[in-house]
Design an enzyme around this catalytic site. Structure first.
Site, PDB file in Angstrom:
ATOM      1  N   GLU A   1      52.954 -44.248  10.690  1.00  0.00           N
ATOM      2  CA  GLU A   1      54.255 -43.844  10.158  1.00  0.00           C
ATOM      3  C   GLU A   1      54.616 -42.429  10.630  1.00  0.00           C
ATOM      4  OE1 GLU A   1      53.662 -44.507   5.925  1.00  0.00           O
ATOM      5  OE2 GLU A   1      54.654 -46.452   6.075  1.00  0.00           O
TER       6      GLU A   1
ATOM      7  N   GLU B   1      53.462 -53.514   6.932  1.00  0.00           N
ATOM      8  CA  GLU B   1      53.152 -53.210   5.527  1.00  0.00           C
ATOM      9  C   GLU B   1      54.223 -53.857   4.659  1.00  0.00           C
ATOM     10  OE1 GLU B   1      52.657 -49.136   4.474  1.00  0.00           O
ATOM     11  OE2 GLU B   1      51.058 -48.757   5.924  1.00  0.00           O
TER      12      GLU B   1
END
Length: 634
Positions: A184, A264
């Site tokens: 991320e 995710e």
């Protein structure tokens, strides 16, 4: 959605033709033309779940993996926390609960492929996002960037880790099908492409040109722009409240061709102290999962089992203020913190049945639990009276406070001691003017507890005493920030304290090795030696208590509840179970894995209560968790 499903069907048909020409070789790749993964030349869609070996005792790894396999998953996704394996610079640990290769082998034996996320940054609500705190010994270091000191440390770490991983790549006969680079990164302020290029070079050098490398970023243009890089396949992450079509359109802007991937997909969420317990409905999760799988997307469910932040491994967030993550990482996941199947798991299994054959046979049951009942503890003594035992190296003297990092003690607790410069007959303010207490400080004068200071919320308290009295400030590191721009999270007294009009100076700073003392048998090997007051009477302020859970022939999972205790840390048989804070909530019980308990010897319990113990000095072992109590304000 229909178009995406059609494309996946085309991929299945066309790639099966090309795959029929491939014999005897293991391969895993991306078919950009037909928008899918190829495994051994044939189209492949993974249905994966996240599990963290660092949050689960090794004894239970196989149990959890089998439950994931029996749900119908064909892959697991796993982080590698750098600080878990290199807590001291240059000293690496891959044994016991840190045996990554054993975990990979168990997954392989179970029939599960692996999506590996080796960082070096992982977030994961883990201490400092997996980065080792010793990096902060360089005071101006810019983490997650092309900063020279940071890159040197990262390169050294990956030169140790990645060669261990290479034999486990699917193309080399193992079970790792894809490897994530960083994590991320688009959420981080630096947006440093040179850093990401450096990582790409390292991963290619150690793992080869054929492994599929990917990135994961949040579902915004900014995050995808800063987090993606040519040569790394860009994937997205999002939960049940996101418009799936919009999210995958965003991935398509960055990856016009190739498989749709949600790396995710959130089955639940984390808790901070003071939150309500996060919950996401099973029907919501299963409905969105079905929609994504129908589109032909590969999906990883985060988390499938959360586990536990044992010891000091919980992370923290800092938006408007510092908020520490609780000890339980239950996450409202399909498998509970103790690895038990839930209704959510059964709902997910029913969805997966529509897309692939799931293994025949029953789901393994929940592990047995036992309510061992009440144990009454006895007081050992307060922190100040036990420094010879828990700080065997003695203090470091410094005119001004030193941080945990400067003292090379990265976790737990440290004691700062000085003397009162004047008589303080009236309550006099002790002030942290620059918000310099990281994260919570317990203040005593001559061993008598007077109150606390807390980062962001309690910057002033009153003190009384006489000139020359001993002022002790025990500082608790409650976990470093794991996400965002404030991960350079120094601990301890990070700036001066002011008492009245005086800047406090001339400190004796005691690094506390509480875990080391307990692992060596203290206090049970010599309990009573330092007792300074009746052992049945609780004290205010940081105080140790001890007791034993007598064996009854069972070593089953249990849950420790600390009714009317305030805040602190618990060890059983030398293992640090984590932090408790029932008044703040929502978590009320600590998970105690059965394998920690002895069936034949007394089970030694050590408890550090930081503020105030109840008069009854009792704790209770229950057969079920309590994670959802109303949050308090303490």
């Amino acid at each position: 959605m229909a178009a995406a499903s059609f494309l996946f069907a085309v991929c299945m048909a066309l790639s099966t033709l090309s795959g029929s020409l491939v014999t005897g070789t293991r391969s895993f790749s991306i078919d950009y033309k037909n928008h899918c993964f190829l495994k051994d030349g044939k189209p492949f869609q993974y249905i994966s779940g996240s599990i963290h070996y660092s949050r689960i005792p090794q004894y239970y790894w196989k149990d959890r993996l089998v439950k994931m396999y029996m749900t119908g998953l064909n892959a697991v996704q796993v982080y590698v926390p750098w600080n878990f394996h290199e807590p001291v610079q240059g000293v690496h640990n891959f044994t016991g609960d840190r045996d990554l290769e054993h975990f990979l082998n168990l997954a392989n034996q179970t029939g599960l492929l692996v999506i590996l996320r080796p960082g070096p940054y992982i977030c994961a609500e883990w201490e400092m996002g997996g980065l080792p705190a010793w990096l902060l010994q360089k005071p101006n270091i810019i983490l997650r960037s092309a900063d020279t000191d940071y890159l040197e440390a990262v390169s050294s770490w990956l030169a140790v880790l990645l060669p261990k991983i290479k034999p486990w790549l699917y193309i080399n006969g193992g079970n790792i099908i894809t490897v994530q680079v960083e994590n991320e990164y688009g959420s981080y302020f630096a947006c440093d492409y040179n850093y990401m290029r450096h990582l790409r070079t390292l991963f290619r050098f150690f793992l080869g040109e054929d492994v599929v490398l990917f990135t994961t970023d949040g579902n915004t243009d900014k995050e995808m722009t800063c987090g993606s890089l040519d040569g790394l396949y860009a994937t997205v992450d999002f939960g049940t409240d996101t418009n799936i079509t919009v999210a995958f359109k965003r991935q398509r802007r960055f990856e016009p061709q190739g498989p749709l991937v949600n790396s995710e997909f959130y089955t639940g969420w984390l808790d901070h102290w003071g939150d309500q317990h996060a919950m996401v409905g099973a029907q919501k999760v299963s409905r969105v999962l079905e929609e994504m799988l129908t589109m032909g997307a590969s999906v990883n469910m985060y988390m499938f089992e959360g586990g536990t932040n044992f010891g000091y491994w919980n992370g923290a967030d800092h938006d408007s203020r510092f908020r520490s993550v609780v000890t339980s990482y239950d996450y409202d996941a399909p498998l509970t913190e103790a690895g038990d199947p839930t209704e959510k798991l059964l709902a997910i299994r029913d969805v997966i049945k529509q897309f692939r054959d799931i293994p025949a046979g029953p789901m393994p049951p929940a592990t047995p639990k036992f309510a061992y009942g009440f144990v009454t503890l006895e007081k050992i003594g307060n922190i100040s009276s036990l420094l010879d035992t828990i700080s065997p190296l003695g203090p470091v003297q410094s005119k001004y406070p030193l941080t945990f990092e400067e003292m090379k003690q990265y976790y737990g607790y440290m004691l700062y001691r000085t003397t009162l410069p004047h008589d303080l007959t009236e309550p006099t303010p002790l002030i942290s003017p620059l918000n310099g207490v990281h994260d919570r400080a317990y203040v005593s004068v001559n061993g008598v507890f007077q109150g606390l200071l807390q980062r962001d919320t309690v910057l002033v308290m009153n003190v009384t005493g006489k000139q020359g009295d001993t002022l002790d400030i025990l500082v608790e590191n409650m976990g470093r920030v794991n996400f965002g721009s404030k991960i350079n999270d120094y601990k301890g007294l990070v700036s001066n304290l002011i008492l009245g009009k005086d800047v406090l100076t001339d400190w004796k700073i005691y690094p506390l090795d509480i875990d080391g003392a307990i692992s060596r048998g203290w206090p049970h090997s010599n309990s009573g030696k330092s007792v300074t007051s009746p052992r049945r009477e609780p004290s205010a302020g940081p105080t140790f208590y001890t007791g034993t859970l007598q064996p009854n022939g069972l070593a089953w999972d249990t849950f420790l509840k600390l009714i009317e205790w305030t805040k602190g840390q618990v060890w059983i048989n030398g293992v640090n179970l984590g932090r408790y804070w029932p008044g703040r909530g929502p978590q009320q019980t600590l998970y105690v894995p059965g394998p920690l308990l002895s069936t034949s010897l007394p089970n030694n319990i050590t408890l550090l209560e930081l503020e105030g113990a109840p008069a009854h000095l009792r704790i209770v072992f229950m057969d079920r968790p309590q994670l959802n109590a109303t949050a308090g304000k303490s």
